[in-house]
Each structure stands twice: as C-alpha cells, then as structure tokens.
Design a protein around this motif. Structure first.
Motif, PDB file in Angstrom:
ATOM      1  N   ALA A 187       0.762  -1.153   0.001  1.00 35.19           N
ATOM      2  CA  ALA A 187      -0.065  -0.608   0.472  1.00 35.19           C
ATOM      3  C   ALA A 187       1.105   1.049  -0.244  1.00 35.19           C
ATOM      4  O   ALA A 187       1.723   1.242   0.323  1.00 35.19           O
ATOM      5  CB  ALA A 187      -0.681   0.250   1.570  1.00 35.19           C
ATOM      6  N   VAL A 227      -6.064   5.662   9.103  1.00 35.00           N
ATOM      7  CA  VAL A 227      -6.380   4.539   6.854  1.00 35.00           C
ATOM      8  C   VAL A 227      -4.702   2.932   7.173  1.00 35.00           C
ATOM      9  O   VAL A 227      -5.352   2.838   5.990  1.00 35.00           O
ATOM     10  CB  VAL A 227      -5.167   5.951   6.127  1.00 35.00           C
ATOM     11  N   GLU A 268      -6.665   1.108   7.208  1.00 32.02           N
ATOM     12  CA  GLU A 268      -7.872   0.172   6.748  1.00 32.02           C
ATOM     13  C   GLU A 268      -6.751  -0.930   6.109  1.00 32.02           C
ATOM     14  O   GLU A 268      -7.273  -2.102   5.190  1.00 32.02           O
ATOM     15  CB  GLU A 268      -8.145   1.286   6.220  1.00 32.02           C
ATOM     16  N   ALA A 269      -5.473  -0.617   5.028  1.00 25.80           N
ATOM     17  CA  ALA A 269      -4.764  -1.205   4.338  1.00 25.80           C
ATOM     18  C   ALA A 269      -4.686  -2.630   4.988  1.00 25.80           C
ATOM     19  O   ALA A 269      -4.579  -3.519   4.740  1.00 25.80           O
ATOM     20  CB  ALA A 269      -3.736  -0.589   4.439  1.00 25.80           C
ATOM     21  N   ALA A 327      -1.444  -0.949  -4.380  1.00 27.65           N
ATOM     22  CA  ALA A 327      -3.259  -0.464  -3.510  1.00 27.65           C
ATOM     23  C   ALA A 327      -2.198   1.641  -3.332  1.00 27.65           C
ATOM     24  O   ALA A 327      -1.162   1.571  -2.536  1.00 27.65           O
ATOM     25  CB  ALA A 327      -3.996  -0.736  -2.407  1.00 27.65           C
ATOM     26  N   LEU A 337      -3.690   4.577  -0.690  1.00 26.69           N
ATOM     27  CA  LEU A 337      -4.802   4.992  -0.350  1.00 26.69           C
ATOM     28  C   LEU A 337      -4.755   6.588   0.046  1.00 26.69           C
ATOM     29  O   LEU A 337      -3.872   6.987   0.867  1.00 26.69           O
ATOM     30  CB  LEU A 337      -5.194   4.013   1.571  1.00 26.69           C
ATOM     31  N   PHE A 385     -11.216   8.816   5.174  1.00 31.25           N
ATOM     32  CA  PHE A 385     -11.232   6.652   5.140  1.00 31.25           C
ATOM     33  C   PHE A 385     -12.580   5.961   5.354  1.00 31.25           C
ATOM     34  O   PHE A 385     -13.571   6.516   5.549  1.00 31.25           O
ATOM     35  CB  PHE A 385     -10.099   6.920   6.511  1.00 31.25           C
ATOM     36  N   LEU A 431     -11.604  -1.716   0.090  1.00 32.04           N
ATOM     37  CA  LEU A 431     -10.650  -1.844  -0.425  1.00 32.04           C
ATOM     38  C   LEU A 431     -10.378  -3.408  -0.381  1.00 32.04           C
ATOM     39  O   LEU A 431      -9.389  -4.004  -2.082  1.00 32.04           O
ATOM     40  CB  LEU A 431      -9.273  -1.658  -0.121  1.00 32.04           C
ATOM     41  N   ARG A 442      -9.467   5.857  -3.135  1.00 32.68           N
ATOM     42  CA  ARG A 442      -8.986   4.279  -2.998  1.00 32.68           C
ATOM     43  C   ARG A 442      -8.364   3.755  -4.531  1.00 32.68           C
ATOM     44  O   ARG A 442      -9.355   3.950  -5.074  1.00 32.68           O
ATOM     45  CB  ARG A 442      -9.723   3.528  -2.501  1.00 32.68           C
ATOM     46  N   TYR A 443      -7.386   3.332  -4.582  1.00 39.21           N
ATOM     47  CA  TYR A 443      -7.179   3.093  -5.623  1.00 39.21           C
ATOM     48  C   TYR A 443      -6.389   1.913  -5.612  1.00 39.21           C
ATOM     49  O   TYR A 443      -5.279   1.454  -4.748  1.00 39.21           O
ATOM     50  CB  TYR A 443      -6.033   4.250  -6.586  1.00 39.21           C
ATOM     51  N   ARG A 496     -18.017   6.534   4.632  1.00 39.48           N
ATOM     52  CA  ARG A 496     -16.881   7.335   4.098  1.00 39.48           C
ATOM     53  C   ARG A 496     -17.243   8.748   5.159  1.00 39.48           C
ATOM     54  O   ARG A 496     -17.566   9.325   5.350  1.00 39.48           O
ATOM     55  CB  ARG A 496     -16.564   7.979   2.234  1.00 39.48           C
TER      56      ARG A 496
END
Ligand code: G1P
Length: 307
Positions: A10, A44, A47-48, A130, A132, A137, A145, A210-211, A263
């Motif tokens: 990430a 964050v 989250e990853a 990823a 972020l 978040f 994700l 988020r990608y 979100r």
C-alpha cells in the motif's frame, strides 16, 4: 482476465502541509490529528492492513518525524505503562507498530499526487499496489479495498473507487465517465477528468481516494505533464490507462467499484469534526456516556429541535 500477481503493498501519500488546520499543524503533521485517540494516519494504515496489505510505504514531506515515531516501538512508554499495570494502554501503543511493515520515502517537492505516487516506483517494483489517500477513510466494516482487490483479480488493469454525490459537489474531485458491466457494483471507466467545473462534469460519480494501480501507471506518470492546478495528477495518468488500446495484460484498462458505504472525510475542519462525533457515537467505551450528553447539549442549544 484473471490476475496472478497478489497485491501486498500500500502506498499512502502523506506529504501535505495541512494548511487548513493551522495552527494545529504548525509543528505537527496533519496526519497526526486524532480521531478520539488514534491519529488519522493510523486509521488509514489499519484499513490497508484489514485488506491484507502487509507492506505500507508512506510518501512524506518535511517534518514528518512524529509519523515515523508513531509506527515504531516506544520502549520507554511501554515500560511505564507496564509498571502501572495499564495493559490496555500497553496494547494500544504496541498495536500501531505491529500493523504492517512500514517504509518511508520523501517527496522532495510538492509536485502533485501523481508525482507522490511516482516516488513509490522503486519500492513497489513491477507489481500492482494500492494507493490510499489520507484525507478520508472508509469504514473497514464496509470492506471497500477488499472488493477492489477482488475486482482487480477479475479484470486486471487498475481499479478506482467511485461514490455518487450531488452535482454541485463534483468540482472538488476527479469525475468518471462510466459504462456498466455484468456486475452491479462494477463499471468500466471510459474517461476521467480532474476537478471539472460544475456543469462540465461527465457524471456525478466522483473518485474516492482509494486505488489499485497496475505498475504500468509509473511509466505513464513519467510522461504525464502538469494538469489541474499545475500539478502532476494521478487522475490524468489513469485517464491515459483507461483510454489506451493496451489490454489488461499490458497494464491498460480501468474499472470502478461503485461504493455506497461509509466514508469519513478529515480534509477540512467541518468534516473532521463530523467524523470525530460519528466515531464517538460508535465507540463502545465512550458512546454510552457521550450520546446522552450530546442529545442534552443539542437540546440546550435549541429546545425545539430535539426531544
Ligand atoms: C485527490 C484526487 C481526486 C480525488 C480526491 C479524493 O484530490 O486528485 O481525483 O477525487 O483526491 O479525495 P485532492 O483532494 O488531493 O485535491
């Protein structure tokens, strides 16, 4: 098309100056602003980690020592908490150092989000990864994700997350032109534009931070000139990948996951405050006292508004 390359890394750009939060951010990175008792950057990284990403690269600017320290052990504080028998406190300070393998690279100049992501090229290598963004978040219970990683496994290429907003809100975001697929929550991206004027936007579907990027993005970023605001934009590089003739086998193609979950925005004072209040109302350790207090407080402001 199936993809065998697992996503384990990430990238989290954290080089912003935090000018919207001065003076709090005069001597402290904005990523350390807490949501109750956890810095936003920790949420964050959590989250990853919850999506199974074990390697986190933070792209930092100047004055980010506090972030580096936060994800490291603090032996002195551990000893003090242990001596006091504060095991919950001890666990909480250890937790942030156990989340993931943390790495750091400095973005020498603030040339834009696309440039920040390009700073990750050496660390990431030739694997999908990823990205972020730290200003908002996603509730881990809504598993955005993990769904994006699934979509990447099915379609290859790059994956973005989209949320539908009111038409007057689009100009603060990247906006996508979308085409349905056979999955309800997945669309093909045919075009992208960074922060269009209201009225020029191709849709109300905005790019959330988020990608999942194919490593092909790095070459495209190297060739991407300054865009909106004179900055190198990640949106512009994704646009190139969305419109290229290259297939997913060559790193081309962009799909979007339509996200309808929770979100939280921490990018400006008002949204940050809302986020803190929402978290407080949801936290088992503070909500039982905080929620009744909040009700009473609101009633005291306007006796007609609440019961
Ligand atoms: C960035 C991206 C934008 C995206 C947004 C999401 O903008 O450039 O495309 O919609 O994050 O928060 P920024 O908010 O950094 O200006």
């Amino acid at each position: 098309m199936a993809d065998s390359q697992a996503v384990t890394k990430a990238v989290i750009p954290a080089a912003g100056l935090g000018t919207r939060f001065v003076p709090a951010t005069k001597a402290m990175p904005k990523e350390m602003l807490p949501i109750i008792d956890r810095p936003t950057i920790q949420l964050v990284v959590e989250e990853a980690a919850a999506a199974g990403l074990t390697d986190v690269l933070l792209i930092t600017g100047r004055e980010k020592t506090a972030i580096v320290d936060h994800f490291d052990r603090n032996i002195e504080l551990e000893e003090i908490l242990e001596a006091k028998g504060d095991l919950a406190g001890l666990d909480s300070i250890r937790a942030s150092s156990l989340l993931a393998s943390m790495h750091y690279v400095r973005q020498g100049q603030p040339l834009g989000l696309g440039h920040a992501v390009l700073c990750a090229a050496d660390h990431v290598g030739d694997a999908p990864f990823a990205v972020l963004l730290g200003d908002d978040f996603i509730d881990v219970r809504d598993a955005l994700l993990p769904r994006m990683l699934e979509v990447r496994r099915r379609y290859g290429g790059s994956i973005i997350a989209l949320m539908e907003v009111e038409p007057e809100e689009v100009s603060a975001y990247g906006v996508a032109t979308i085409k349905p697929t056979d999955s309800d929550d997945v669309v093909a991206i045919t075009d992208l534009v960074e922060k269009p004027a209201v009225g020029d936007a191709p849709s109300n579907w905005i790019v959330v931070g988020r990608y999942v990027c194919d490593p092909a993005i790095f070459d495209v970023l190297r060739r991407t000139g300054p865009g909106k605001g004179g900055e190198i934009q990640l949106t512009d590089a994704l646009r190139t990948l969305a419109r290229t003739d290259r297939g997913p086998g060559d790193g081309g193609g962009v799909h979007g996951v339509l996200f309808r979950g929770r979100r939280y925005d921490t990018g400006n004072k008002l949204e940050y405050l809302k986020t803190v209040i929402q978290f407080a109302c949801d936290r088992p350790d503070v909500a039982p006292e905080f929620v009744p207090w909040l009700r009473g407080y609101l009633a005291s402001l306007d006796p007609d508004a609440t019961g």
